[in-house]
Design a protein around this motif. Sequence first.
Motif, mmCIF file in Angstrom:
data_model
loop_
_atom_site.group_PDB
_atom_site.id
_atom_site.type_symbol
_atom_site.label_atom_id
_atom_site.label_comp_id
_atom_site.label_asym_id
_atom_site.label_seq_id
_atom_site.Cartn_x
_atom_site.Cartn_y
_atom_site.Cartn_z
ATOM 1 N N ASP A 111 -32.404 -10.859 -25.853
ATOM 2 C CA ASP A 111 -33.540 -11.574 -26.437
ATOM 3 C C ASP A 111 -33.279 -12.009 -27.870
ATOM 4 N N VAL A 112 -32.007 -12.074 -28.277
ATOM 5 C CA VAL A 112 -31.676 -12.522 -29.626
ATOM 6 C C VAL A 112 -31.982 -14.008 -29.753
ATOM 7 N N ASP A 113 -32.657 -14.385 -30.832
ATOM 8 C CA ASP A 113 -32.949 -15.801 -31.060
ATOM 9 C C ASP A 113 -31.650 -16.557 -31.319
ATOM 10 N N PRO A 114 -31.386 -17.651 -30.577
ATOM 11 C CA PRO A 114 -30.097 -18.343 -30.711
ATOM 12 C C PRO A 114 -29.813 -18.854 -32.117
ATOM 13 N N GLU A 115 -30.807 -19.452 -32.782
ATOM 14 C CA GLU A 115 -30.520 -19.959 -34.120
ATOM 15 C C GLU A 115 -30.271 -18.814 -35.089
ATOM 16 N N THR A 142 -27.409 -15.770 -15.787
ATOM 17 C CA THR A 142 -26.727 -16.903 -16.403
ATOM 18 C C THR A 142 -25.363 -16.468 -16.912
ATOM 19 N N GLY A 143 -24.506 -17.460 -17.145
ATOM 20 C CA GLY A 143 -23.213 -17.158 -17.732
ATOM 21 C C GLY A 143 -23.346 -16.624 -19.147
ATOM 22 N N ALA A 144 -24.304 -17.162 -19.914
ATOM 23 C CA ALA A 144 -24.502 -16.680 -21.279
ATOM 24 C C ALA A 144 -24.850 -15.198 -21.273
ATOM 25 N N GLY A 145 -25.812 -14.824 -20.449
ATOM 26 C CA GLY A 145 -26.214 -13.425 -20.391
ATOM 27 C C GLY A 145 -25.142 -12.531 -19.817
ATOM 28 N N ALA A 155 -26.262 -15.429 -27.190
ATOM 29 C CA ALA A 155 -27.418 -16.200 -27.658
ATOM 30 C C ALA A 155 -27.021 -17.632 -27.985
ATOM 31 N N ALA A 156 -25.866 -17.808 -28.624
ATOM 32 C CA ALA A 156 -25.397 -19.161 -28.916
ATOM 33 C C ALA A 156 -25.139 -19.935 -27.634
ATOM 34 N N LEU A 157 -24.511 -19.280 -26.672
ATOM 35 C CA LEU A 157 -24.261 -19.944 -25.397
ATOM 36 C C LEU A 157 -25.562 -20.317 -24.699
#
Length: 275
Positions: free
Chosen positions: A90-94, A174-177, A199-201
């Motif tokens: 749940d990290v905010d991407p920005e 997802t791949g990001a997760g 998070a960036a992904l």
Amino acid sequence: MTHTNFPALPEALPAGRIVDTAEHDRAPSAAPARGLLWMSDAPVDAAGVTWTRLRNDHERSGLYPVLLEHDYDDSRNDRWSFFGTAGGLDVDPETALRTLWDRLQEDREPEEDDEDEIPEEEWPAGPWPGLAPAGTGEDSPWAMAEQYAAHLQDDPDLHGRPPRWRLGLIPADTGAGALTLVGWDGPCNHTNQVELISAALRTWEERFGVRVVGLGSDRLWVSVARPPKDLDHARAVALEHFAFCPDNLWQGGYESLDAYAAALVGANSWTFWWD
């Protein structure tokens, strides 16, 4: 070993095994063994075709497929490390990209006698510039990912040798997760917080139609359905890449940020390498 907490495996898989937390010294000693991923024992033929079949089964199986780089130097294949992680999804991407950017700015003062010092003028500098605008286009992210998997299946390595890919299946939406859930340590020379990478992904999945396709011990291959279409947009994306993987700019053979950005214009895949 059977893991009751691991999803049922699809049919027609090559020989392989489930890698679990008990194999790694970074897992809490009191924690029960938890299956992290299934991994084929050896490289497989038609890896991209199989990736597509497993990707199409992802919604039913709950297992996200990845191509796993298998080096010709077998000793390097022992560098794989999946250990599970306490980091959340749940990290905010920005916030994640800003954190990585700010750490690089804090490191602008080189250590004395640092022979690997990067010339200061080659560092994108200043406060965090913010997220780049989203890409545009109608290409399907999954169709692009399938094309990229097929390309990786046949693309020779830097020495002109046929590629060697094992298969991996990670219980993830997802791949990001997947990278955080499996505890991939590929970017450890840049950050040990793989949840920042995830998070960036995640924001790239949303803004650029990125899909994770391949993993190495220190490399990442992603497809891109909506890449930047002009240099101004690509410059903004390049700054995100710098925060995410500065070695792409420092050691990628590019003479400037603009040269790196120019290579992103219209590119339907991004590759990252952490030295």
